[in-house]
Every structure is written in structure tokens, then in C-alpha cells.
Write a protein that holds these residues in place. Structure first.
Motif, PDB file in Angstrom:
ATOM      1  N   ILE A   1       3.593   8.306   3.058  1.00 39.66           N
ATOM      2  CA  ILE A   1       4.802   7.723   3.733  1.00 39.66           C
ATOM      3  C   ILE A   1       5.394   6.446   2.806  1.00 39.66           C
ATOM      4  CG2 ILE A   1       5.718   6.552   5.862  1.00 39.66           C
ATOM      5  CD1 ILE A   1       3.680   8.529   7.075  1.00 39.66           C
ATOM      6  N   GLY A   2       4.463   5.632   2.439  1.00 43.94           N
ATOM      7  CA  GLY A   2       4.948   4.343   1.722  1.00 43.94           C
ATOM      8  C   GLY A   2       5.766   4.851   0.394  1.00 43.94           C
TER       9      GLY A   2
ATOM     10  N   ALA B   1      -0.191   0.372   4.366  1.00 43.15           N
ATOM     11  CA  ALA B   1      -1.525   0.454   3.993  1.00 43.15           C
ATOM     12  C   ALA B   1      -2.507   1.006   5.073  1.00 43.15           C
ATOM     13  CB  ALA B   1      -2.236  -0.475   3.133  1.00 43.15           C
TER      14      ALA B   1
ATOM     15  N   ARG C   1       1.551   6.551  -2.447  1.00 40.15           N
ATOM     16  CA  ARG C   1       1.706   7.993  -2.067  1.00 40.15           C
ATOM     17  C   ARG C   1       2.221   7.844  -0.576  1.00 40.15           C
ATOM     18  NH1 ARG C   1      -3.806   8.892   0.137  1.00 40.15           N
ATOM     19  NH2 ARG C   1      -5.151   7.393  -0.569  1.00 40.15           N
TER      20      ARG C   1
ATOM     21  N   TYR D   1      -4.881  13.224   7.077  1.00 41.02           N
ATOM     22  CA  TYR D   1      -3.550  14.175   7.199  1.00 41.02           C
ATOM     23  C   TYR D   1      -3.458  15.172   6.467  1.00 41.02           C
ATOM     24  CZ  TYR D   1      -2.280   9.791   9.502  1.00 41.02           C
ATOM     25  OH  TYR D   1      -2.364   8.660  10.293  1.00 41.02           O
TER      26      TYR D   1
ATOM     27  N   PRO E   1       5.624   6.367  12.204  1.00 42.51           N
ATOM     28  CA  PRO E   1       6.295   7.078  11.373  1.00 42.51           C
ATOM     29  C   PRO E   1       6.486   8.761  12.062  1.00 42.51           C
ATOM     30  CG  PRO E   1       4.073   7.133  10.555  1.00 42.51           C
ATOM     31  CD  PRO E   1       4.171   6.131  11.751  1.00 42.51           C
TER      32      PRO E   1
ATOM     33  N   VAL F   1       3.791  13.100  10.108  1.00 40.11           N
ATOM     34  CA  VAL F   1       4.134  13.447   8.755  1.00 40.11           C
ATOM     35  C   VAL F   1       3.268  14.218   7.902  1.00 40.11           C
ATOM     36  CG1 VAL F   1       5.454  12.260   6.891  1.00 40.11           C
ATOM     37  CG2 VAL F   1       5.087  11.123   9.068  1.00 40.11           C
TER      38      VAL F   1
ATOM     39  N   TYR G   1     -10.429   5.395  13.108  1.00 40.95           N
ATOM     40  CA  TYR G   1      -8.846   5.214  12.981  1.00 40.95           C
ATOM     41  C   TYR G   1      -8.120   4.550  14.104  1.00 40.95           C
ATOM     42  CZ  TYR G   1      -4.028   6.406  11.467  1.00 40.95           C
ATOM     43  OH  TYR G   1      -2.672   6.559  11.206  1.00 40.95           O
TER      44      TYR G   1
ATOM     45  N   GLY H   1       0.810  -1.417  -0.267  1.00 36.79           N
ATOM     46  CA  GLY H   1      -0.031  -0.048   0.165  1.00 36.79           C
ATOM     47  C   GLY H   1       0.879   1.308  -0.141  1.00 36.79           C
ATOM     48  N   ALA H   2       1.484   1.433  -1.247  1.00 42.36           N
ATOM     49  CA  ALA H   2       2.352   2.607  -1.006  1.00 42.36           C
ATOM     50  C   ALA H   2       2.535   3.398  -2.288  1.00 42.36           C
ATOM     51  CB  ALA H   2       4.078   2.142  -1.037  1.00 42.36           C
TER      52      ALA H   2
ATOM     53  N   THR I   1      -7.193   6.273   5.440  1.00 41.50           N
ATOM     54  CA  THR I   1      -7.083   7.616   6.160  1.00 41.50           C
ATOM     55  C   THR I   1      -8.027   8.581   5.263  1.00 41.50           C
ATOM     56  OG1 THR I   1      -5.222   7.966   4.214  1.00 41.50           O
ATOM     57  CG2 THR I   1      -4.667   7.111   6.350  1.00 41.50           C
ATOM     58  N   GLU I   2      -9.034   8.181   4.292  1.00 35.29           N
ATOM     59  CA  GLU I   2      -9.619   8.964   3.490  1.00 35.29           C
ATOM     60  C   GLU I   2     -10.705   9.611   4.339  1.00 35.29           C
ATOM     61  OE1 GLU I   2     -10.515   5.619   1.517  1.00 35.29           O
ATOM     62  OE2 GLU I   2      -8.647   5.203   0.766  1.00 35.29           O
TER      63      GLU I   2
ATOM     64  N   VAL J   1      -5.615  -4.734   0.258  1.00 36.68           N
ATOM     65  CA  VAL J   1      -5.385  -5.512   1.224  1.00 36.68           C
ATOM     66  C   VAL J   1      -6.714  -6.082   1.908  1.00 36.68           C
ATOM     67  CG1 VAL J   1      -3.113  -4.428   1.701  1.00 36.68           C
ATOM     68  CG2 VAL J   1      -5.611  -3.470   3.081  1.00 36.68           C
ATOM     69  N   VAL J   2      -7.848  -5.640   1.525  1.00 37.66           N
ATOM     70  CA  VAL J   2      -9.076  -6.327   2.047  1.00 37.66           C
ATOM     71  C   VAL J   2      -9.342  -7.399   1.428  1.00 37.66           C
ATOM     72  CG1 VAL J   2     -10.015  -3.978   2.690  1.00 37.66           C
ATOM     73  CG2 VAL J   2     -10.555  -5.218   0.482  1.00 37.66           C
TER      74      VAL J   2
ATOM     75  N   LYS K   1      -6.140   1.057  14.561  1.00 32.61           N
ATOM     76  CA  LYS K   1      -4.731   1.144  14.530  1.00 32.61           C
ATOM     77  C   LYS K   1      -4.380   0.526  16.051  1.00 32.61           C
ATOM     78  CE  LYS K   1      -2.271   2.978  11.722  1.00 32.61           C
ATOM     79  NZ  LYS K   1      -1.720   2.229  10.537  1.00 32.61           N
TER      80      LYS K   1
ATOM     81  N   VAL L   1      -9.560  -2.604   6.413  1.00 35.50           N
ATOM     82  CA  VAL L   1      -8.083  -2.285   5.898  1.00 35.50           C
ATOM     83  C   VAL L   1      -7.031  -2.352   6.947  1.00 35.50           C
ATOM     84  CG1 VAL L   1      -6.719  -0.346   4.869  1.00 35.50           C
ATOM     85  CG2 VAL L   1      -9.175  -0.635   4.379  1.00 35.50           C
TER      86      VAL L   1
HETATM   87  N1  LIG Z   1       0.965  10.795   8.135  1.00 38.51           N
HETATM   88  C1  LIG Z   1       0.989  10.561   9.394  1.00 38.51           C
HETATM   89  O1  LIG Z   1       1.142  11.751  10.204  1.00 38.51           O
HETATM   90  C2  LIG Z   1       0.981   9.508  10.145  1.00 38.51           C
HETATM   91  C3  LIG Z   1       1.073   9.374  11.541  1.00 38.51           C
HETATM   92  C4  LIG Z   1       0.878   7.841  11.934  1.00 38.51           C
HETATM   93  C5  LIG Z   1       0.891   7.011  11.253  1.00 38.51           C
HETATM   94  N2  LIG Z   1       0.723   6.999  10.126  1.00 38.51           N
HETATM   95  C6  LIG Z   1       0.538   5.774   9.214  1.00 38.51           C
HETATM   96  O2  LIG Z   1       1.438   5.713   8.268  1.00 38.51           O
HETATM   97  C7  LIG Z   1       0.928   4.990   7.205  1.00 38.51           C
HETATM   98  C8  LIG Z   1       1.023   5.679   5.932  1.00 38.51           C
HETATM   99  O3  LIG Z   1       0.087   6.592   6.256  1.00 38.51           O
HETATM  100  P1  LIG Z   1       0.187   8.017   5.053  1.00 38.51           P
HETATM  101  O4  LIG Z   1       0.295   9.352   5.959  1.00 38.51           O
HETATM  102  O5  LIG Z   1       1.277   7.892   4.048  1.00 38.51           O
HETATM  103  O6  LIG Z   1      -1.206   7.982   4.544  1.00 38.51           O
HETATM  104  P2  LIG Z   1      -1.741   8.233   3.042  1.00 38.51           P
HETATM  105  O7  LIG Z   1      -0.848   9.233   2.139  1.00 38.51           O
HETATM  106  O8  LIG Z   1      -3.186   8.541   3.137  1.00 38.51           O
HETATM  107  O9  LIG Z   1      -1.487   6.846   2.147  1.00 38.51           O
HETATM  108  C9  LIG Z   1      -2.054   5.740   2.561  1.00 38.51           C
HETATM  109  C10 LIG Z   1      -1.929   4.418   1.777  1.00 38.51           C
HETATM  110  O10 LIG Z   1      -2.465   3.295   2.091  1.00 38.51           O
HETATM  111  C11 LIG Z   1      -2.852   2.913   0.607  1.00 38.51           C
HETATM  112  N3  LIG Z   1      -4.075   2.169   1.239  1.00 38.51           N
HETATM  113  C12 LIG Z   1      -5.459   2.366   1.492  1.00 38.51           C
HETATM  114  N4  LIG Z   1      -6.234   1.507   1.594  1.00 38.51           N
HETATM  115  C13 LIG Z   1      -5.728   0.450   0.974  1.00 38.51           C
HETATM  116  C14 LIG Z   1      -6.166  -0.833   0.703  1.00 38.51           C
HETATM  117  N5  LIG Z   1      -7.341  -1.044   0.921  1.00 38.51           N
HETATM  118  N6  LIG Z   1      -5.016  -1.787  -0.014  1.00 38.51           N
HETATM  119  C15 LIG Z   1      -4.017  -1.213  -0.145  1.00 38.51           C
HETATM  120  N7  LIG Z   1      -3.583  -0.072   0.158  1.00 38.51           N
HETATM  121  C16 LIG Z   1      -4.412   0.677   0.639  1.00 38.51           C
HETATM  122  C17 LIG Z   1      -3.049   3.959  -0.163  1.00 38.51           C
HETATM  123  O11 LIG Z   1      -3.387   3.676  -1.545  1.00 38.51           O
HETATM  124  P3  LIG Z   1      -4.533   4.164  -2.627  1.00 38.51           P
HETATM  125  O12 LIG Z   1      -3.734   5.091  -3.221  1.00 38.51           O
HETATM  126  O13 LIG Z   1      -4.926   2.915  -3.366  1.00 38.51           O
HETATM  127  O14 LIG Z   1      -5.439   4.843  -1.719  1.00 38.51           O
HETATM  128  C18 LIG Z   1      -2.104   4.945   0.101  1.00 38.51           C
HETATM  129  O15 LIG Z   1      -1.038   4.294  -0.659  1.00 38.51           O
HETATM  130  C19 LIG Z   1      -0.414   4.393   7.686  1.00 38.51           C
HETATM  131  O16 LIG Z   1      -0.367   3.072   8.117  1.00 38.51           O
HETATM  132  C20 LIG Z   1      -0.853   5.429   8.633  1.00 38.51           C
HETATM  133  O17 LIG Z   1      -1.728   4.784   9.790  1.00 38.51           O
HETATM  134  C21 LIG Z   1       0.756   8.225   9.299  1.00 38.51           C
END
Ligand SMILES: NC(=O)c1ccc[n+]([C@@H]2O[C@H](COP(=O)([O-])OP(=O)(O)OC[C@H]3O[C@@H](n4cnc5c(N)ncnc54)[C@H](OP(=O)(O)O)[C@@H]3O)[C@@H](O)[C@H]2O)c1
Length: 272
Positions: free
Chosen positions: A13-14, A89, A11, A213, A198, A201, A168, A8-9, A92-93, A61-62, A172, A120
């Protein structure tokens, strides 16, 4: 040739994690995304990559069968083994991600969000690990890293008094338990299974839409309230870039060993 799968990367952090891992020409990096065509940031990264070591596979992933198919595709790329699995993944939408239990318009909408988040954030990890475990068993590093969140850590959520992000945070928290269960299951095989934060971010540069986010204007007061709560409890808390976050994550992935298994590792800002 260390091999990594980042789940799930497309966009956020991934995506940055894939960029940093693939910068080393000896690494093989397989990325799963829900929709290859729509993963424009990742496609751009693959096009620009000089090492030709990023491989993209479609999977949601579901869906356990989709993850099994992804693992079969990875087998073809790596020859049957995988060293490190990173589950990134998360759902976060949309503004739902930010709601507390009392903020839903109808009970049906609350149920819908909780079930979608569970699929998810919790079952998704189980599907991923079950699909990739045979490959990881043949790998040399035997590492499973789950990208967790302080939002899923009960003691931190209580210190912040964070009522928002109920679906969420609840899922989590359950995700951390999934990692702990796998850590216990796989300890005798010398696996490392750990969840790691992470940090906070700013992923707005590669966002697909507004959401938890990347909040819209109407959500900003709620987001500011949350940030003020975090700062009151953890004065060192600050927003970091995906580059900084992933530098820390890559270092954690490199150094993590069985002694790090079974627990959630908060970001440095949340450690007193
Ligand atoms: N950003 C922060 O501040 C923060 C803080 C704490 C923890 N985190 C954790 O860091 C991780 C990444 O977060 P992020 O901020 O980078 O979020 P993000 O930009 O919203 O990215 C989420 C990623 O998850 C993928 N995803 C969502 N549903 C999915 C599914 N059913 N199957 C496969 N992929 C799926 C999305 O792909 P699509 O493009 O297909 O939607 C996207 O690539 C998450 O686990 C989040 O909980 C983030």
C-alpha cells in the motif's frame, strides 16, 4: 509545494501511495525504507518517475536515532518543513502474523512475536512522530496519518469473532491509541492526527514473501476462515486493489481536518 513523508513504503500500500502522491508534479514525496538496495519496486518507481519528486531515505522505525537521521535528511530535501506525515510501516511478515494466542509452539515464540510487533507497530509510530514533529510544526497542513487496521478495532474484532492475528491486532489496537494520544497532545496546535484503514487490500503483486496478506498454501484454510468470519459480520466486505485503496487514502489525506482527529476511520465496507 506540498511535502509528504511516507514511512515504510518499499512495497504494498505504501508503494502505491507514493506512486499516486508523486503523480502530482507540485508534490515532494520522501519515502523511508529499511533497505534501499532491496526496495526494488520502489527503485523502479523512482526510475520511471517523470516528475523527479520522489526521494528515498533509509530508516528502520524501531530505531529512534535512525528516524531522527531520516528527519534530518528530509530537512535537507524540503528546506526544514513537512506538510503531511503518513506512517504506513507495519510488521506483516510470516505466518506468525496470523496466529492466535494458542497457536505458538512455545511461550518464548509468542513473547518474541508480541515484542517484535510492539516495536514496529506501536513504538515505531512514536519514533516517527517524535522525529518528524519539528518539521511538521513548520509545515502548513500539520497532518499525521497512521495507516491502521480493523484488526486493531475491538468492536469490529468482536463482531467478526476474530481470534487470529493476536500480536498484529493487539499492537494495531495500541497503534490507534498512540494516534489518539498525539491527537490530544497536538490539538491546541491545530494538528490533524488520525488513523485510517486502507480496506482489505491485495498486495500480492509487490510482496517480499508470503505472510499475513500473501498467505502460503498451508495458511489458506485459516485465511478463508477469517474471510468467512468477516463476510458473516460485514457482507459488503471485499478485497480491493492497492490502486483503489490508495485513491481512497489520498482523498482522506486531502480532506482530513482537525474534526477527524483522535479516532480510527474504518474502511467503507465496515460501516453499516
Ligand atoms: N493489506 C491489507 O489488507 C491491510 C489491511 C488493513 C491494514 N493494513 C495496513 O496497511 C499498512 C501497509 O500494509 P501492506 O499490506 O502494504 O503490507 P506490506 O506489503 O507487508 O508492507 C509493509 C511495509 O512496512 C515496511 N516495514 C515493515 N517493518 C518495518 C520497519 N521496522 N521499519 C520500516 N518499515 C517497515 C515494509 O518494508 P520492508 O520492505 O523493509 O519489509 C513494507 O514496506 C500497514 O500498516 C498494515 O497494517 C493493510
Amino acid at each position: 509545494m506540498p511535502s509528504f513523508a511516507v514511512i515504510g513504503a518499499s512495497r504494498g500500500i505504501g508503494l502505491e501511495l507514493v506512486r499516486q502522491l508523486s503523480a502530482s508534479p507540485t508534490n515532494t514525496v520522501v519515502v523511508t525504507v529499511r533497505n534501499k538496495e532491496k526496495s526494488t519496486y520502489l527503485n523502479d518507481l523512482v526510475r520511471r518517475s517523470e516528475n523527479n519528486n520522489v526521494h528515498v531515505v533509509e530508516a528502520d522505525v524501531v530505531d529512534q536515532h535512525a528516524m531522527d537521521h531520516a528527519a534530518a535528511e528530509v530537512t535537507k530535501i524540503t528546506g526544514g518543513a513537512l506538510d503531511v506525515l503518513v506512517h504506513n510501516a507495519a510488521r506483516t511478515e510470516g505466518e506468525n502474523t496470523i496466529k492466535g494466542f494458542l497457536d505458538y509452539e512455545t511461550p518464548e515464540k509468542l513473547d518474541e512475536e508480541f515484542i517484535a510487533s510492539f516495536k514496529v507497530n506501536v513504538l515505531g509510530v512514536v519514533h516517527t512522530v517524535n522525529a518528524f514533529l519539528p518539521l511538521l510544526r513548520k509545515g502548513t497542513a500539520k497532518k499525521i496519518i497512521v495507516i491502521g487496521s480493523e484488526g486493531g478495532d475491538c468492536s469490529l474484532v468482536w463482531r467478526i469473532r476474530l481470534a487470529n492475528a493476536a500480536a498484529y491486532g493487539t499492537t494495531k489496537a495500541a497503534e490507534n491509541m498512540v494516534a489518539t494520544k498525539y491527537a490530544a497532545e497536538l490539538e491546541s496546535e491545530d494538528f490533524t492526527v488520525a488513523s485510517v484503514s486502507p480496506g482489505i487490500v491485495d498486495v500480492s503483486k509487490t510482496a517480499a514473501e508470503s505472510g499475513f496478506y500473501v498467505p502460503s498454501e498451508e495458511l489458506m484454510p485459516t485465511v478463508n476462515k477469517i474471510m468467512n468470519g468477516i463476510l458473516a459480520a460485514f457482507p459488503k466486505a471485499t478485497t480491493i486493489t492497492p490502486e483503489e485503496s490508495c485513491r481512497r487514502l489520498v482523498s482522506f489525506i486531502d480532506s482530513a481536518g482537525p474534526a477527524d482527529s483522535g479516532i480510527f476511520h474504518p474502511s467503507a465496507e465496515y460501516i453499516d
